[in-house]
Design a protein around this motif. Structure first.
Motif, short mmCIF file in Angstrom:
data_model
loop_
_atom_site.label_atom_id
_atom_site.label_comp_id
_atom_site.label_asym_id
_atom_site.label_seq_id
_atom_site.Cartn_x
_atom_site.Cartn_y
_atom_site.Cartn_z
N GLY A 121 0.81 -1.21 0.00
CA GLY A 121 0.00 0.00 0.00
C GLY A 121 0.85 1.26 0.00
O GLY A 121 2.07 1.23 0.10
N THR A 122 0.16 2.39 -0.08
CA THR A 122 0.88 3.66 -0.16
C THR A 122 1.46 4.09 1.17
O THR A 122 2.43 4.83 1.20
CB THR A 122 -0.07 4.76 -0.68
OG1 THR A 122 -1.20 4.83 0.18
CG2 THR A 122 -0.49 4.49 -2.10
N ASN A 123 0.89 3.65 2.28
CA ASN A 123 1.38 4.06 3.59
C ASN A 123 1.93 2.90 4.39
O ASN A 123 1.70 2.79 5.59
CB ASN A 123 0.27 4.76 4.38
CG ASN A 123 -0.07 6.11 3.82
OD1 ASN A 123 0.81 6.82 3.36
ND2 ASN A 123 -1.34 6.46 3.83
N THR A 124 2.65 2.00 3.74
CA THR A 124 3.25 0.87 4.45
C THR A 124 4.74 1.10 4.58
O THR A 124 5.35 1.79 3.77
CB THR A 124 2.98 -0.46 3.73
OG1 THR A 124 3.55 -0.38 2.42
CG2 THR A 124 1.51 -0.76 3.64
N THR A 125 5.29 0.51 5.60
CA THR A 125 6.74 0.57 5.81
C THR A 125 7.31 -0.78 5.45
O THR A 125 7.03 -1.77 6.11
CB THR A 125 7.07 0.93 7.27
OG1 THR A 125 6.43 2.15 7.60
CG2 THR A 125 8.57 1.04 7.47
N HIS A 126 8.08 -0.81 4.38
CA HIS A 126 8.67 -2.05 3.88
C HIS A 126 10.17 -2.00 4.19
O HIS A 126 10.84 -1.03 3.83
CB HIS A 126 8.43 -2.14 2.37
CG HIS A 126 8.61 -3.51 1.83
ND1 HIS A 126 7.64 -4.47 1.91
CD2 HIS A 126 9.65 -4.08 1.20
CE1 HIS A 126 8.06 -5.57 1.34
NE2 HIS A 126 9.28 -5.36 0.91
N ILE A 127 10.69 -3.03 4.86
CA ILE A 127 12.11 -3.03 5.24
C ILE A 127 12.76 -4.37 4.94
O ILE A 127 12.08 -5.38 4.77
CB ILE A 127 12.32 -2.67 6.74
CG1 ILE A 127 11.69 -3.72 7.64
CG2 ILE A 127 11.79 -1.28 7.04
CD1 ILE A 127 12.07 -3.56 9.11
N THR A 128 14.08 -4.35 4.91
CA THR A 128 14.88 -5.56 4.80
C THR A 128 15.85 -5.60 5.98
O THR A 128 16.50 -4.60 6.28
CB THR A 128 15.66 -5.58 3.47
OG1 THR A 128 14.72 -5.53 2.40
CG2 THR A 128 16.52 -6.82 3.34
N LEU A 129 15.91 -6.76 6.64
CA LEU A 129 16.80 -6.95 7.78
C LEU A 129 17.79 -8.05 7.50
O LEU A 129 17.48 -9.01 6.79
CB LEU A 129 15.99 -7.40 9.01
CG LEU A 129 14.82 -6.57 9.49
CD1 LEU A 129 14.07 -7.32 10.59
CD2 LEU A 129 15.31 -5.24 9.99
N THR A 130 18.96 -7.94 8.06
CA THR A 130 19.92 -9.03 8.07
C THR A 130 20.30 -9.27 9.53
O THR A 130 20.73 -8.35 10.23
CB THR A 130 21.19 -8.68 7.27
OG1 THR A 130 20.80 -8.35 5.93
CG2 THR A 130 22.16 -9.85 7.24
N GLY A 131 20.09 -10.52 9.99
CA GLY A 131 20.38 -10.83 11.37
C GLY A 131 20.28 -12.31 11.63
O GLY A 131 20.21 -13.11 10.70
N ASN A 132 20.27 -12.68 12.91
CA ASN A 132 20.28 -14.09 13.31
C ASN A 132 19.00 -14.46 14.05
O ASN A 132 18.50 -13.69 14.87
CB ASN A 132 21.47 -14.37 14.22
CG ASN A 132 22.77 -14.16 13.49
OD1 ASN A 132 23.18 -13.04 13.24
ND2 ASN A 132 23.43 -15.25 13.16
N LEU A 133 18.49 -15.67 13.77
CA LEU A 133 17.32 -16.17 14.48
C LEU A 133 17.69 -16.38 15.94
O LEU A 133 18.71 -16.99 16.25
CB LEU A 133 16.85 -17.51 13.89
CG LEU A 133 15.83 -17.44 12.75
CD1 LEU A 133 16.43 -16.85 11.50
CD2 LEU A 133 15.22 -18.79 12.51
N THR A 134 16.83 -15.89 16.83
CA THR A 134 17.09 -16.04 18.26
C THR A 134 16.48 -17.31 18.83
O THR A 134 16.77 -17.69 19.96
CB THR A 134 16.52 -14.84 19.05
OG1 THR A 134 15.10 -14.82 18.88
CG2 THR A 134 17.13 -13.54 18.56
N ARG A 135 15.63 -17.96 18.04
CA ARG A 135 15.01 -19.22 18.46
C ARG A 135 14.54 -19.97 17.22
O ARG A 135 14.43 -19.39 16.14
CB ARG A 135 13.82 -18.97 19.40
CG ARG A 135 12.68 -18.20 18.75
CD ARG A 135 11.55 -17.94 19.75
NE ARG A 135 10.40 -17.34 19.11
CZ ARG A 135 10.16 -16.04 19.02
NH1 ARG A 135 11.03 -15.19 19.53
NH2 ARG A 135 9.09 -15.59 18.42
N ASP A 136 14.29 -21.25 17.38
CA ASP A 136 13.71 -22.02 16.28
C ASP A 136 12.34 -21.44 15.94
O ASP A 136 11.63 -20.98 16.84
CB ASP A 136 13.55 -23.49 16.67
CG ASP A 136 14.87 -24.23 16.77
OD1 ASP A 136 15.87 -23.77 16.19
OD2 ASP A 136 14.89 -25.29 17.43
#
Length: 161
Positions: free
Chosen positions: A2-17
Motif C-alpha cells: 500500500g501507499t502508507n506501508t513501511t517495507h524493510i529488509t533486515l539481516t540478522g540471526n534467528l534467536t530461536r527455532d
C-alpha cells in the motif's frame, strides 16, 4: 504494498527455532525473532564494535511459513524482507492498550556472507498450475535441454548472465 506501508529488509540471526502452527481459520504460520546488531569500525581502537541489538518479531504465512519451519533454526543468519505492522490489543488485567511491532515477511532466506546453502525446489503447490512461483508454465529455463540454457545460433556460447 500500500501507499502508507513501511517495507524493510533486515539481516540478522534467528534467536530461536521457528514456532509453527495454524490460525483458528486454518492458515499456516511460522514465527521467529531476528536479532539485528549493527557493526561499525572504530578508527581509534582499530577494531570493529557492536552497536545495540534490536530484536524483530517476524511472521511468515502459508507456503513461506512452511518453508521457514522446514529450513531455518536458531542461530541461522538470514536476510528477511517484509512489511512492518503494529499489532494492538487490550490487556485483560489492566485494561491498558498494548502494542508491538511485527515484520510480516514477504521473503526470507539464508545469508551467504559467512555460510553456504544447498537449495532444493519445494514440492508443495502455491495455487492452480504453479509450484511455489515457478512451474513449467512460467519457468523459461525448465524445458530446454542442458539445464535450460542453449547457445545461440550466432555462436555465442556464454550463458546470458
Amino acid at each position: 504494498m500500500g501507499t502508507n506501508t513501511t517495507h524493510i529488509t533486515l539481516t540478522g540471526n534467528l534467536t530461536r527455532d521457528p514456532e509453527a502452527g495454524f490460525t483458528a481459520s486454518g492458515v499456516f504460520f511460522a514465527r521467529f525473532s531476528i536479532a539485528v546488531t549493527p557493526r561499525k569500525f572504530d578508527q581509534q581502537s582499530n577494531q570493529w564494535t557492536d552497536g545495540e541489538t534490536t530484536f524483530w518479531d517476524t511472521t511468515a504465512w502459508r507456503t513461506l511459513g512452511e518453508h521457514v519451519a522446514e529450513s531455518l533454526k536458531k542461530g541461522d543468519r538470514v536476510i528477511a524482507t517484509g512489511t512492518v505492522r503494529t499489532h494492538r490489543w487490550q490487556d485483560k488485567e489492566t485494561n491498558d492498550v498494548r502494542s508491538r511491532v511485527v515484520l510480516e515477511l514477504d521473503d526470507v532466506g539464508p545469508s551467504l556472507t559467512w555460510a553456504t546453502a544447498t537449495l532444493s525446489k519445494a514440492t508443495s503447490n502455491n495455487g492452480p498450475g504453479r509450484t511455489n512461483g515457478a512451474g513449467p508454465s512460467d519457468d523459461p529455463w525448465a524445458n530446454s535441454p542442458g539445464g535450460g540454457w542453449e547457445p545461440s545460433k550466432s555462436g555465442d556460447d556464454q550463458p546470458p548472465f
